[in-house]
Design an enzyme around this catalytic site. Structure first.
Site, PDB file in Angstrom:
ATOM      1  N   ASP A   1     -11.475   2.663   3.816  1.00 37.42           N
ATOM      2  CA  ASP A   1     -11.858   1.247   3.792  1.00 37.42           C
ATOM      3  C   ASP A   1     -13.366   1.104   3.624  1.00 37.42           C
ATOM      4  OD1 ASP A   1      -9.913  -0.771   4.000  1.00 37.42           O
ATOM      5  OD2 ASP A   1      -9.544  -0.338   6.114  1.00 37.42           O
TER       6      ASP A   1
ATOM      7  N   GLN B   1      -5.028  -1.414   9.591  1.00 38.74           N
ATOM      8  CA  GLN B   1      -4.919  -2.771   9.039  1.00 38.74           C
ATOM      9  C   GLN B   1      -5.526  -3.794  10.000  1.00 38.74           C
ATOM     10  OE1 GLN B   1      -3.715  -3.414   5.939  1.00 38.74           O
ATOM     11  NE2 GLN B   1      -3.953  -5.609   6.132  1.00 38.74           N
TER      12      GLN B   1
ATOM     13  N   LYS C   1       0.843  -1.201   0.000  1.00 42.04           N
ATOM     14  CA  LYS C   1       0.000   0.000   0.000  1.00 42.04           C
ATOM     15  C   LYS C   1       0.875   1.247   0.000  1.00 42.04           C
ATOM     16  CE  LYS C   1      -3.849  -2.306   2.243  1.00 42.04           C
ATOM     17  NZ  LYS C   1      -4.407  -2.792   3.508  1.00 42.04           N
TER      18      LYS C   1
HETATM   19  N1  GUN Z   1      -6.734  -6.707   6.098  1.00 33.68           N
HETATM   20  C1  GUN Z   1      -6.856  -7.412   4.956  1.00 33.68           C
HETATM   21  N2  GUN Z   1      -7.472  -6.686   4.006  1.00 33.68           N
HETATM   22  C2  GUN Z   1      -7.770  -5.495   4.558  1.00 33.68           C
HETATM   23  C3  GUN Z   1      -8.407  -4.313   4.077  1.00 33.68           C
HETATM   24  O1  GUN Z   1      -8.859  -4.217   2.921  1.00 33.68           O
HETATM   25  N3  GUN Z   1      -8.497  -3.289   4.968  1.00 33.68           N
HETATM   26  C4  GUN Z   1      -8.024  -3.387   6.227  1.00 33.68           C
HETATM   27  N4  GUN Z   1      -8.171  -2.329   7.022  1.00 33.68           N
HETATM   28  N5  GUN Z   1      -7.431  -4.461   6.710  1.00 33.68           N
HETATM   29  C5  GUN Z   1      -7.311  -5.509   5.870  1.00 33.68           C
END
Ligand code: GUN
Length: 300
Positions: A125, A102, A58
């Site tokens: 998100d 996350q 990311k």
């Molecule tokens: N953990 C795995 N995929 C995601 C996601 O798309 N967003 C977040 N915040 N955590 C994750």
């Protein structure tokens, strides 16, 4: 004998690369108008190896798009209050347009409380109840990245989705429920199936569109698929590979079998996966525009 693949293979990697290039092309005009680059803050608590990989990708993708990346890595023993304090500081920071905490969080932290603390305007998100509610009633929302990316791929392959029967397998807040809402908004007939659904194969056989998001390796078999249907496989499951000690990634659909019957199918890896990060950047750019009082960038 392996069945022949007749389906169009949906290249999510190429679509995501194109989307990221289009996003990057929009950043300079935002910078000109706002006097700063859009900013994404990613918070990682603990050292979960898969999460570390995601967070690194990311960060890299954010910088490549010309956006600012703020990474916060906290030790696993961080208290919930300290995490809430960080979220409050990021909410108040004008250079931060998007906040992603996350998941999964360590067991001693209540993820609902943390997600609820994120400013909905920065909730890239789309997990905050305000955004989930806005999506459900058709108001302007930030939409969870995986379903949004899946919808983009579907529209690319099928064009207008109206009147099509979509069966979403999985009812999570992160994928299944928002996916169903998005498909309903596109005037699909939507069935949400899940682990308790009776005679799941018969339900899936009705589908023009199958979205598999159950997290069970290769659960959806070829004879569940209506000939010509479009299959979106959201699953990412690590299973033992052909060689001892090696693993491989598979989706929720038995790929070879489904690809022999479907009209189009996403591979794993290289299908939905790359769309998630591209949509995160898309949401960050959109959030940046909305927060700055600018109209949404078009065509994203
Ligand atoms: N953990 C795995 N995929 C995601 C996601 O798309 N967003 C977040 N915040 N955590 C994750």
């Amino acid at each position: 004998m392996t069945a022949r693949i007749s389906a169009k293979i949906i290249d999510g990697k190429a679509f995501a690369a194109d989307l990221r290039a289009r996003l990057a092309a929009r950043v300079p005009s935002f910078v000109e108008q706002a006097g700063r680059a859009p900013g994404l803050a990613v918070v990682l608590v603990g050292e979960d190896p898969a999460s570390q990989v995601y967070v690194r990708s990311k960060h890299k993708a954010t910088l490549e798009a010309g956006m600012q990346s703020f990474e916060h890595r906290l030790p696993a023993e961080t208290s919930q209050q300290d995490l809430l304090d960080l979220v409050a500081a990021l909410n108040a920071d004008d250079n931060v347009d998007g906040i992603l905490v996350q998941l999964p969080l360590p067991d001693h932290i209540d993820d609902k409380a943390v997600l609820a603390a994120i400013d909905p305007a920065k909730d890239v998100d789309g997990f905050h109840v305000v955004n989930a509610g806005r999506l459900a009633v058709g108001e302007e929302a930030l939409v969870p990245c995986t379903p949004l990316g899946s919808l983009m791929l579907l529209q690319d392959v099928l064009g207008d989705l109206s009147g099509l029967h979509a069966v979403v397998i999985g009812r999570s807040n992160i994928v299944g429920k928002p996916m169903a809402q998005l498909l309903l908004q596109q005037s699909c007939t939507v069935t949400i199936a899940h682990s308790r659904t009776k005679d799941l194969p018969a339900i899936v056989r009705l589908a023009d569109i199958v979205v598999a998001a159950v997290g069970r390796a290769e659960m959806v078999r070829g004879d569940w698929i209506k000939p010509g249907a479009t299959v979106i496989d959201v699953g990412i499951n690590r299973v033992p590979g052909a060689e001892p000690g090696k693993t491989k990634l598979v989706g929720d659909c038995a790929y070879d079998e489904c690809a022999a019957v479907a009209g189009a199918i996403t591979p794993v890896p290289g299908g939905v996966g790359p769309m998630t990060i591209a949509c995160l950047l898309r949401n960050t750019l959109v959030a940046a525009h909305r927060r700055t009082g600018l109209s949404d960038p078009e065509g994203l």
